[in-house]
Each structure stands twice: as structure tokens, then as C-alpha cells.
Scaffold this active site. Structure first.
Site, PDB file in Angstrom:
ATOM      1  N   GLN A  36      -4.889 -49.050   8.383  1.00 33.42           N
ATOM      2  CA  GLN A  36      -3.383 -49.029   8.234  1.00 33.42           C
ATOM      3  C   GLN A  36      -3.159 -47.486   8.061  1.00 33.42           C
ATOM      4  O   GLN A  36      -3.894 -46.492   8.056  1.00 33.42           O
ATOM      5  CB  GLN A  36      -3.121 -49.221   6.806  1.00 33.42           C
ATOM      6  CG  GLN A  36      -3.795 -48.996   5.757  1.00 33.42           C
ATOM      7  CD  GLN A  36      -3.972 -49.975   4.871  1.00 33.42           C
ATOM      8  OE1 GLN A  36      -3.287 -51.113   4.490  1.00 33.42           O
ATOM      9  NE2 GLN A  36      -4.857 -49.796   3.855  1.00 33.42           N
ATOM     10  N   HIS A  67       2.950 -52.713 -12.186  1.00 37.05           N
ATOM     11  CA  HIS A  67       1.606 -53.116 -12.722  1.00 37.05           C
ATOM     12  C   HIS A  67       1.383 -54.161 -13.801  1.00 37.05           C
ATOM     13  O   HIS A  67       0.811 -54.959 -13.937  1.00 37.05           O
ATOM     14  CB  HIS A  67       0.859 -51.948 -12.785  1.00 37.05           C
ATOM     15  CG  HIS A  67       0.563 -51.437 -11.357  1.00 37.05           C
ATOM     16  ND1 HIS A  67       0.826 -50.070 -10.932  1.00 37.05           N
ATOM     17  CD2 HIS A  67      -0.233 -51.922 -10.293  1.00 37.05           C
ATOM     18  CE1 HIS A  67       0.548 -49.772  -9.779  1.00 37.05           C
ATOM     19  NE2 HIS A  67      -0.236 -50.821  -9.338  1.00 37.05           N
ATOM     20  N   GLU A 111     -11.470 -53.591  -2.442  1.00 35.89           N
ATOM     21  CA  GLU A 111     -10.285 -53.271  -1.878  1.00 35.89           C
ATOM     22  C   GLU A 111     -11.089 -53.007  -0.450  1.00 35.89           C
ATOM     23  O   GLU A 111     -12.153 -52.578  -0.085  1.00 35.89           O
ATOM     24  CB  GLU A 111     -10.325 -51.746  -2.417  1.00 35.89           C
ATOM     25  CG  GLU A 111      -9.371 -50.945  -1.784  1.00 35.89           C
ATOM     26  CD  GLU A 111      -7.841 -51.129  -1.056  1.00 35.89           C
ATOM     27  OE1 GLU A 111      -7.223 -51.870  -1.949  1.00 35.89           O
ATOM     28  OE2 GLU A 111      -7.605 -51.287   0.092  1.00 35.89           O
ATOM     29  N   ASP A 162      -3.454 -57.899  -5.741  1.00 35.65           N
ATOM     30  CA  ASP A 162      -2.529 -56.986  -5.611  1.00 35.65           C
ATOM     31  C   ASP A 162      -2.593 -56.272  -4.204  1.00 35.65           C
ATOM     32  O   ASP A 162      -3.164 -55.338  -3.922  1.00 35.65           O
ATOM     33  CB  ASP A 162      -3.068 -55.684  -6.731  1.00 35.65           C
ATOM     34  CG  ASP A 162      -1.973 -54.716  -6.766  1.00 35.65           C
ATOM     35  OD1 ASP A 162      -0.804 -54.884  -5.903  1.00 35.65           O
ATOM     36  OD2 ASP A 162      -2.158 -53.563  -7.274  1.00 35.65           O
TER      37      ASP A 162
HETATM   38  N1  SPD Z   1       6.250 -54.025  -0.544  1.00 32.93           N
HETATM   39  C1  SPD Z   1       5.506 -53.836  -1.882  1.00 32.93           C
HETATM   40  C2  SPD Z   1       4.434 -54.956  -1.863  1.00 32.93           C
HETATM   41  C3  SPD Z   1       3.615 -54.672  -3.080  1.00 32.93           C
HETATM   42  C4  SPD Z   1       2.217 -54.121  -2.794  1.00 32.93           C
HETATM   43  N2  SPD Z   1       1.389 -53.877  -3.972  1.00 32.93           N
HETATM   44  C5  SPD Z   1       1.554 -52.555  -4.412  1.00 32.93           C
HETATM   45  C6  SPD Z   1       0.572 -51.731  -4.868  1.00 32.93           C
HETATM   46  C7  SPD Z   1       0.666 -51.414  -6.174  1.00 32.93           C
HETATM   47  N3  SPD Z   1      -0.918 -51.245  -6.743  1.00 32.93           N
END
Ligand code: SPD
Length: 287
Positions: A36, A67, A111, A162
Site C-alpha cells: 500500500q 483505540h 500485521e 484493527d
Molecule cells: N478509515 C479508517 C479505518 C480505520 C482503520 N484502522 C485504523 C488503524 C488504527 N490503529
């Protein structure tokens, strides 16, 4: 001169469906990783921030809006919190909030993009904070979808997704097969949590995700809050469990230590946020 006094005077925007959501600031760094486009900015109002493929992910002075709301409803209500799975979360904010819970023995954080972690450690070190050095954090650079396919049944007490928006590498985090694998690897008494997009800017994705998660797990409800830098500012997280909606009932033994460290989340806030479901969404979820 303080940074906040600088006249930055240029804008970084996320464009979405005829609207743009911007912060005044400057681009500090950008690169195309294997997965990305990663952009790091310095903003006038919210400090340093991160975008992936042009979409806002986080910023130093606003990340707690996101968070805390993703993590604590799940971690305060699961029967046990020995072993946690985080999918995504490369900036470290989700792991940091999890590790406020002293009962956690192990977090597997999966990740896909090691560059997100490296750049977050370099430019946004307060996001992960001490979590990066905590021996309970087991960080692996793998595909989260494959990880859930290959994990043994009943592996995790809490699963937290997340991810970014459902385009590019995060697309597969919003489909039935993925949710079914999460249910399979969740232990009895466990809680599943995921960011579930904006009920305004991404209405269809939001509704379809909540319906699907409810169908797969049996119980699922969206919780609504505000992340001012995200499209529309109105955001959602969805929580699910199997035997009953245990995510609605945080355990007092866990909430006491956590509330004092939070800016947004508290059991009272959580109750209001689950209850603040617009009636039109309730209707759409019934269809
Ligand atoms: N458009 C935001 C979508 C949320 C993505 N996660 C955010 C990462 C923060 N740890």
C-alpha cells in the site's frame, strides 16, 4: 517557535464520495510498500499522522478516540483474557491499549506490512509506546486472513481486528469466511471486536458487516462514537460473542484500572455508545 504556532497552510485530504476530510499540515514521508501507499504527515492540530492508500488511519492527538473504543469493550467483558489475537494494528495503538490489562499473558499481533510498523515506531512512537518492548507481545508479519485459517480451533479469548478500509489488503477482513474462522478460533466465553466503518460515509458496508457478523456469531452489536479525522467523523466498532451478548456487560474487576487511564472510554460511555443506535439502522439490521 512551537510547532503549533507554525503557519503550515497546506492540506492533506482523504477524498470519499463527493466529500473531502482534511487536516492542515505537511507530508513528512511517503513510500509505496509491497502492499500500500504509506504517508506520514505533521498536522497543525493533531500532531503526526498516518494515511494508508490515501485514507486516514491515525494521528498522535486523536488516536484514543479510536483505540480505546475498539479494545476495552472486548477486554473488559470476555470471560478470560489470557490469549489475545490482534489482526492489523501496525501503528501499535491497539496493542498498547490491550496491555493496560494486566491479566493478559500473550498477544499475537499479525500485521501484513512490516513498513507500517517500522514507520510508526519511527514517526509515531507514542502510539505503541512500551507495547513494542513488552515480552507478552508476539508480533508477526503475516497475512491475518491466512493466520485465522491456520489457527487451531479455540485458540483465543479475544480477537480484535484493527484493519484499514475494505479495499486493498483489508478487503478480506469483511467477509463470511473470515468471520467464520474468527468464530472457530475464539474460545468459549470469548469476544470478537472489529472496526466497522462509518454508518454515514460507508453505510452499506457498515450495515452488511454488522448483519453478517451477527449471523455468524449469534450475537453482535455496533457501538457508535466519534473519530473526528475519519470520513464524517462518526465511526463504529462491532462486538460479537456466541452464547450471549457478553460485550454489553463490562466486568467491574477489569474496568476500575482501565477507566483511570482513558480519555474516552468508561463503562458509562460504553453503555451510551451501544444505546445510541439510530432507529433507521435498527430497522435496516432487522431486514
Ligand atoms: N478509515 C479508517 C479505518 C480505520 C482503520 N484502522 C485504523 C488503524 C488504527 N490503529
Amino acid at each position: 517557535m512551537q510547532k503549533s504556532e507554525l503557519d503550515i497552510n497546506s492540506w492533506i485530504d482523504e477524498y470519499h464520495n463527493g466529500v473531502r476530510y482534511g487536516l492542515e499540515g505537511t507530508v513528512l514521508f511517503e513510500e509505496q510498500s509491497q502492499y500500500q501507499h504509506i504517508t506520514i504527515i505533521e498536522s497543525k492540530r493533531y500532531g503526526k499522522g498516518l494515511l494508508l492508500d490515501g485514507c486516514w488511519m491515525t494521528a498522535e492527538k486523536q488516536e484514543k478516540h479510536y483505540h480505546e473504543c475498539l479494545v476495552h469493550p472486548a477486554l473488559c467483558s470476555a470471560e478470560k483474557i489470557n490469549k489475545i489475537l490482534i489482526i492489523g494494528g501496525g501503528d501499535g495503538g491497539t496493542a498498547r491499549e490491550c496491555l493496560h490489562h494486566k491479566g493478559i499473558k500473550q498477544i499475537d499481533m499479525i500485521e501484513i506490512d512490516h513498513r507500517v510498523v517500522e514507520l510508526s515506531k519511527q514517526y509515531l512512537p507514542t502510539l505503541g509506546g512500551e507495547a513494542w518492548n513488552d515480552p507478552r507481545l508476539n508480533l508477526k508479519f503475516r497475512n491475518g486472513i491466512t493466520w485465522t485459517q491456520n489457527s487451531a480451533t479455540n485458540s483465543y479469548d479475544v480477537i480484535i481486528v484493527d484493519g484499514s478500509d475494505p479495499v486493498g489488503p483489508a478487503k478480506g477482513l469483511f467477509n463470511r469466511v473470515f468471520f467464520e474462522n474468527c468464530k472457530r478460533i475464539l474460545r468459549r466465553g470469548g469476544v470478537f471486536a472489529t472496526q466497522s466503518e462509518s454508518p454515514e460515509a460507508f453505510r452499506n458496508i457498515h450495515i452488511e458487516s454488522v448483519k453478517l457478523i451477527r449471523e455468524v456469531f449469534g450475537f453482535a452489536d455496533p457501538l457508535y462514537g466519534s473519530v473526528p479525522m475519519y470520513p464524517s467523523g462518526w465511526w463504529s466498532w462491532t462486538f460479537a460473542s456466541v452464547e450471549k451478548p457478553r460485550y454489553l456487560h463490562p466486568k467491574a474487576s477489569r474496568t476500575e484500572n482501565i477507566e483511570s487511564q482513558c480519555e474516552i472510554w468508561s463503562p458509562r460511555w460504553q453503555k451510551g455508545a451501544f444505546d445510541s443506535i439510530p432507529i433507521s439502522i435498527e430497522r435496516e439490521l432487522q431486514k
